[in-house]
Design a protein around this motif. Structure first.
Motif, PDB file in Angstrom:
ATOM      1  N   SER A  13      -2.514 -13.371  -4.735  1.00  0.00           N
ATOM      2  CA  SER A  13      -2.414 -13.843  -6.114  1.00  0.00           C
ATOM      3  C   SER A  13      -1.986 -12.699  -7.031  1.00  0.00           C
ATOM      4  O   SER A  13      -2.145 -11.515  -6.695  1.00  0.00           O
ATOM      5  CB  SER A  13      -3.765 -14.374  -6.586  1.00  0.00           C
ATOM      6  N   PRO A  14      -1.464 -13.013  -8.216  1.00  0.00           N
ATOM      7  CA  PRO A  14      -1.180 -11.955  -9.190  1.00  0.00           C
ATOM      8  C   PRO A  14      -2.396 -11.097  -9.505  1.00  0.00           C
ATOM      9  O   PRO A  14      -2.280  -9.873  -9.629  1.00  0.00           O
ATOM     10  CB  PRO A  14      -0.709 -12.743 -10.416  1.00  0.00           C
ATOM     11  N   ARG A  15      -3.571 -11.716  -9.633  1.00  0.00           N
ATOM     12  CA  ARG A  15      -4.785 -10.939  -9.924  1.00  0.00           C
ATOM     13  C   ARG A  15      -5.108  -9.966  -8.797  1.00  0.00           C
ATOM     14  O   ARG A  15      -5.547  -8.839  -9.036  1.00  0.00           O
ATOM     15  CB  ARG A  15      -5.970 -11.881 -10.146  1.00  0.00           C
ATOM     16  N   ARG A  16      -4.889 -10.407  -7.545  1.00  0.00           N
ATOM     17  CA  ARG A  16      -5.172  -9.525  -6.410  1.00  0.00           C
ATOM     18  C   ARG A  16      -4.205  -8.342  -6.413  1.00  0.00           C
ATOM     19  O   ARG A  16      -4.585  -7.209  -6.111  1.00  0.00           O
ATOM     20  CB  ARG A  16      -5.055 -10.313  -5.098  1.00  0.00           C
ATOM     21  N   CYS A  17      -2.948  -8.598  -6.746  1.00  0.00           N
ATOM     22  CA  CYS A  17      -1.958  -7.518  -6.792  1.00  0.00           C
ATOM     23  C   CYS A  17      -2.278  -6.550  -7.928  1.00  0.00           C
ATOM     24  O   CYS A  17      -2.151  -5.327  -7.767  1.00  0.00           O
ATOM     25  CB  CYS A  17      -0.564  -8.108  -6.951  1.00  0.00           C
ATOM     26  N   TYR A  18      -2.703  -7.089  -9.049  1.00  0.00           N
ATOM     27  CA  TYR A  18      -3.126  -6.226 -10.164  1.00  0.00           C
ATOM     28  C   TYR A  18      -4.312  -5.363  -9.734  1.00  0.00           C
ATOM     29  O   TYR A  18      -4.373  -4.160 -10.042  1.00  0.00           O
ATOM     30  CB  TYR A  18      -3.481  -7.091 -11.369  1.00  0.00           C
ATOM     31  N   ALA A  19      -5.265  -5.968  -9.014  1.00  0.00           N
ATOM     32  CA  ALA A  19      -6.433  -5.215  -8.544  1.00  0.00           C
ATOM     33  C   ALA A  19      -6.018  -4.098  -7.594  1.00  0.00           C
ATOM     34  O   ALA A  19      -6.607  -3.011  -7.607  1.00  0.00           O
ATOM     35  CB  ALA A  19      -7.420  -6.163  -7.859  1.00  0.00           C
ATOM     36  N   LEU A  20      -5.002  -4.347  -6.759  1.00  0.00           N
ATOM     37  CA  LEU A  20      -4.506  -3.282  -5.893  1.00  0.00           C
ATOM     38  C   LEU A  20      -3.961  -2.134  -6.734  1.00  0.00           C
ATOM     39  O   LEU A  20      -4.219  -0.958  -6.443  1.00  0.00           O
ATOM     40  CB  LEU A  20      -3.415  -3.817  -4.960  1.00  0.00           C
ATOM     41  N   GLY A  21      -3.209  -2.451  -7.774  1.00  0.00           N
ATOM     42  CA  GLY A  21      -2.705  -1.394  -8.646  1.00  0.00           C
ATOM     43  C   GLY A  21      -3.820  -0.582  -9.267  1.00  0.00           C
ATOM     44  O   GLY A  21      -3.740   0.654  -9.344  1.00  0.00           O
ATOM     45  N   ARG A  22      -4.879  -1.249  -9.693  1.00  0.00           N
ATOM     46  CA  ARG A  22      -6.022  -0.526 -10.251  1.00  0.00           C
ATOM     47  C   ARG A  22      -6.681   0.356  -9.196  1.00  0.00           C
ATOM     48  O   ARG A  22      -7.072   1.497  -9.483  1.00  0.00           O
ATOM     49  CB  ARG A  22      -7.070  -1.522 -10.804  1.00  0.00           C
ATOM     50  N   ALA A  23      -6.809  -0.155  -7.960  1.00  0.00           N
ATOM     51  CA  ALA A  23      -7.410   0.640  -6.890  1.00  0.00           C
ATOM     52  C   ALA A  23      -6.558   1.875  -6.581  1.00  0.00           C
ATOM     53  O   ALA A  23      -7.086   2.962  -6.313  1.00  0.00           O
ATOM     54  CB  ALA A  23      -7.585  -0.217  -5.636  1.00  0.00           C
ATOM     55  N   ILE A  24      -5.225   1.724  -6.611  1.00  0.00           N
ATOM     56  CA  ILE A  24      -4.341   2.869  -6.378  1.00  0.00           C
ATOM     57  C   ILE A  24      -4.527   3.903  -7.490  1.00  0.00           C
ATOM     58  O   ILE A  24      -4.605   5.117  -7.229  1.00  0.00           O
ATOM     59  CB  ILE A  24      -2.877   2.407  -6.298  1.00  0.00           C
ATOM     60  N   ALA A  25      -4.590   3.436  -8.733  1.00  0.00           N
ATOM     61  CA  ALA A  25      -4.781   4.362  -9.854  1.00  0.00           C
ATOM     62  C   ALA A  25      -6.080   5.147  -9.692  1.00  0.00           C
ATOM     63  O   ALA A  25      -6.128   6.368  -9.920  1.00  0.00           O
ATOM     64  CB  ALA A  25      -4.780   3.587 -11.171  1.00  0.00           C
ATOM     65  N   GLU A  26      -7.136   4.454  -9.274  1.00  0.00           N
ATOM     66  CA  GLU A  26      -8.422   5.131  -9.077  1.00  0.00           C
ATOM     67  C   GLU A  26      -8.352   6.109  -7.905  1.00  0.00           C
ATOM     68  O   GLU A  26      -8.902   7.218  -7.973  1.00  0.00           O
ATOM     69  CB  GLU A  26      -9.513   4.097  -8.838  1.00  0.00           C
ATOM     70  N   ALA A  27      -7.656   5.705  -6.838  1.00  0.00           N
ATOM     71  CA  ALA A  27      -7.558   6.569  -5.657  1.00  0.00           C
ATOM     72  C   ALA A  27      -6.792   7.849  -5.948  1.00  0.00           C
ATOM     73  O   ALA A  27      -7.037   8.897  -5.318  1.00  0.00           O
ATOM     74  CB  ALA A  27      -6.882   5.801  -4.519  1.00  0.00           C
ATOM     75  N   LEU A  28      -5.858   7.788  -6.899  1.00  0.00           N
ATOM     76  CA  LEU A  28      -5.031   8.957  -7.216  1.00  0.00           C
ATOM     77  C   LEU A  28      -5.540   9.719  -8.433  1.00  0.00           C
ATOM     78  O   LEU A  28      -4.914  10.700  -8.856  1.00  0.00           O
ATOM     79  CB  LEU A  28      -3.586   8.517  -7.465  1.00  0.00           C
ATOM     80  N   ALA A  29      -6.658   9.297  -8.982  1.00  0.00           N
ATOM     81  CA  ALA A  29      -7.132   9.886 -10.237  1.00  0.00           C
ATOM     82  C   ALA A  29      -7.350  11.390 -10.128  1.00  0.00           C
ATOM     83  O   ALA A  29      -7.173  12.121 -11.108  1.00  0.00           O
ATOM     84  CB  ALA A  29      -8.416   9.199 -10.690  1.00  0.00           C
ATOM     85  N   HIS A  30      -7.722  11.873  -8.944  1.00  0.00           N
ATOM     86  CA  HIS A  30      -8.013  13.305  -8.796  1.00  0.00           C
ATOM     87  C   HIS A  30      -6.770  14.134  -8.480  1.00  0.00           C
ATOM     88  O   HIS A  30      -6.839  15.359  -8.414  1.00  0.00           O
ATOM     89  CB  HIS A  30      -9.030  13.500  -7.670  1.00  0.00           C
ATOM     90  N   ARG A  31      -5.625  13.468  -8.282  1.00  0.00           N
ATOM     91  CA  ARG A  31      -4.406  14.180  -7.893  1.00  0.00           C
ATOM     92  C   ARG A  31      -3.747  14.835  -9.114  1.00  0.00           C
ATOM     93  O   ARG A  31      -3.807  14.304 -10.220  1.00  0.00           O
ATOM     94  CB  ARG A  31      -3.407  13.216  -7.251  1.00  0.00           C
ATOM     95  N   PRO A  32      -3.041  15.955  -8.917  1.00  0.00           N
ATOM     96  CA  PRO A  32      -2.376  16.621 -10.050  1.00  0.00           C
ATOM     97  C   PRO A  32      -0.949  16.151 -10.280  1.00  0.00           C
ATOM     98  O   PRO A  32      -0.330  16.530 -11.272  1.00  0.00           O
ATOM     99  CB  PRO A  32      -2.387  18.089  -9.607  1.00  0.00           C
ATOM    100  N   GLU A  33      -0.409  15.308  -9.373  1.00  0.00           N
ATOM    101  CA  GLU A  33       1.014  14.990  -9.439  1.00  0.00           C
ATOM    102  C   GLU A  33       1.370  14.083 -10.610  1.00  0.00           C
ATOM    103  O   GLU A  33       0.550  13.312 -11.109  1.00  0.00           O
ATOM    104  CB  GLU A  33       1.473  14.313  -8.138  1.00  0.00           C
ATOM    105  N   ARG A  34       2.639  14.166 -10.970  1.00  0.00           N
ATOM    106  CA  ARG A  34       3.255  13.244 -11.918  1.00  0.00           C
ATOM    107  C   ARG A  34       3.913  12.141 -11.091  1.00  0.00           C
ATOM    108  O   ARG A  34       4.727  12.407 -10.203  1.00  0.00           O
ATOM    109  CB  ARG A  34       4.293  13.979 -12.777  1.00  0.00           C
TER     110      ARG A  34
END
Length: 377
Positions: A150-171
């Motif tokens: 679903s669109p909501r599930r895909c949005y949730a994946l994007g949020r999970a990716i953002a959280e997973a990369l939160a500690h990274r220094p990259e642009r």
């Protein structure tokens, strides 16, 4: 923490690569010019990696496995469409961290170290990234083999990716490689829902996404918008920033949209308004009626031999060449039933779909054979 420095949603239609003479070439040019414009944004924002969220047109995994979300983690990746190919470095360090972080957040994400990508990746590689030496992170979303997320599930994946990369220094830059309304390979191939596209663009310009995210997979099937699932992943990553339209083209069979979300485009306004400048009604005036998939159904196992034959035409150059050069001989040697052989010998692809061919395979096989014959003439 990782910073999202650029984000856009972008059409990836194969005609942008093959440029067949029967298409509206001026509209193809406007789409590729918009993709190139976002490429110049990468020059300005200098990302360390580009997360390319694309789809699988049954080019990568085929029916031996149908993962919902797949991350490609190899040192390099290659994207191909008929004779067109591009290789890109993969930012494996970020990709592996992303994989581990998303799974630790209870999001089951498949991965592959040996996946050849299709034109959903080749088009942005060619027209956005070009020869820029920026590593990529390819992520595939299943949009055409039900059941789809679903669109909501895909949005949730994007949020999970953002959280997973939160500690990274990259642009990080994000490209959501997904088209707007189209029904490739189906009886509605020449009937895109442009009004629904205009509503999406209007809501995007206003930064309004809840009604889009509330749509069901069956809703998306009804209006030819399943590829918007890549946009939903990108929205989860980049936040709900308003989008600025770089290009929207109405082709006879496809709405081509390129929309930039990050960074904001100065002075952008009204990208989703109707031709007369008035508000586009909800869903472009569409009323949903489907209660199950109609255009992209679950592929029944009995149709596997026909689908396998079509995929060989698409992915195997030698097989495709033999089919184009002597269609009757290739069909006679196929081992398929009489109805399937008759459908393969006919023009078009409607009968193939009626017999269980996946619409994307039926259309793509027809397109690549047509291009092969054009080159030979």
């Amino acid at each position: 923490m990782a910073e999202i420095v650029a984000a856009a949603a972008a059409v990836h239609a194969p005609q942008l690569l093959s440029r067949p003479s029967y298409e509206e070439l001026d509209k193809l040019d406007r789409s590729t010019e918009a993709l190139a414009a976002f490429g110049r944004v990468l020059d300005e924002t200098r990302p360390d990696a580009v997360l390319v969220v694309g789809i699988d047109h049954l080019e990568t995994f085929w029916l031996e496995a149908v993962p919902t979300f797949t991350l490609v983690i190899s040192e390099e990746c290659e994207a191909a469409y008929t004779t067109f190919r591009r290789r890109k470095r993969v930012h494996t360090d970020v990709a592996v961290d992303l994989l581990k972080g998303v799974i630790s957040r209870d999001f089951d994400l498949a991965y592959s170290q040996d996946a050849e990508l299709g034109h959903a990746f080749l088009t942005p590689f060619e027209y956005v990234l070009g020869d820029r030496d920026i590593p990529v992170i390819p992520l595939l979303v299943n949009t055409y083999l039900p059941p789809i997320p679903s669109p909501r599930r895909c949005y949730a994946l994007g949020r999970a990716i953002a959280e997973a990369l939160a500690h990274r220094p990259e642009r990080i830059a994000v490209i959501a490689s997904g088209g707007m309304s189209h029904f490739p390979g189906t009886s509605r191939y020449m009937e895109p829902n442009y009004a629904f596209d205009r509503w999406i663009l209007q809501e995007t310009a206003a930064g309004r996404y809840d009604e889009l995210l509330d749509l069901t997979p069956v809703n998306l099937d009804e209006v030819g918008e399943s590829e918007l699932l890549t946009w939903c992943v990108m929205l989860g990553l980049a936040g709900r920033a308003p989008g600025s339209l770089l290009s929207y083209q109405e082709l006879s069979h496809h709405g081509h949209g390129v929309v930039q979300f990050v960074p904001a485009v100065p002075g952008a306004d009204g990208v989703g308004a109707g031709a007369d400048g008035h508000e586009v009604p909800r869903y472009g005036g569409h009323t949903f009626t489907q209660d199950d998939y109609v255009y992209y159904r679950f592929p029944e196992p009995k149709s596997l031999p026909l689908n396998r034959f079509l995929r060989r035409i698409i992915t195997e150059a030698g097989f495709r060449g033999r089919f184009a050069a002597d269609r009757p001989a290739a069909i006679a040697a196929s081992g398929l039933g009489a109805a399937e052989r008759e459908a393969l010998a006919a023009d078009g692809f409607d009968r193939l779909v009626e017999l269980g061919a996946h619409p994307l395979l039926a259309l793509s096989a027809w397109q690549v054979v047509k291009n092969e014959l054009s080159r030979a003439s």
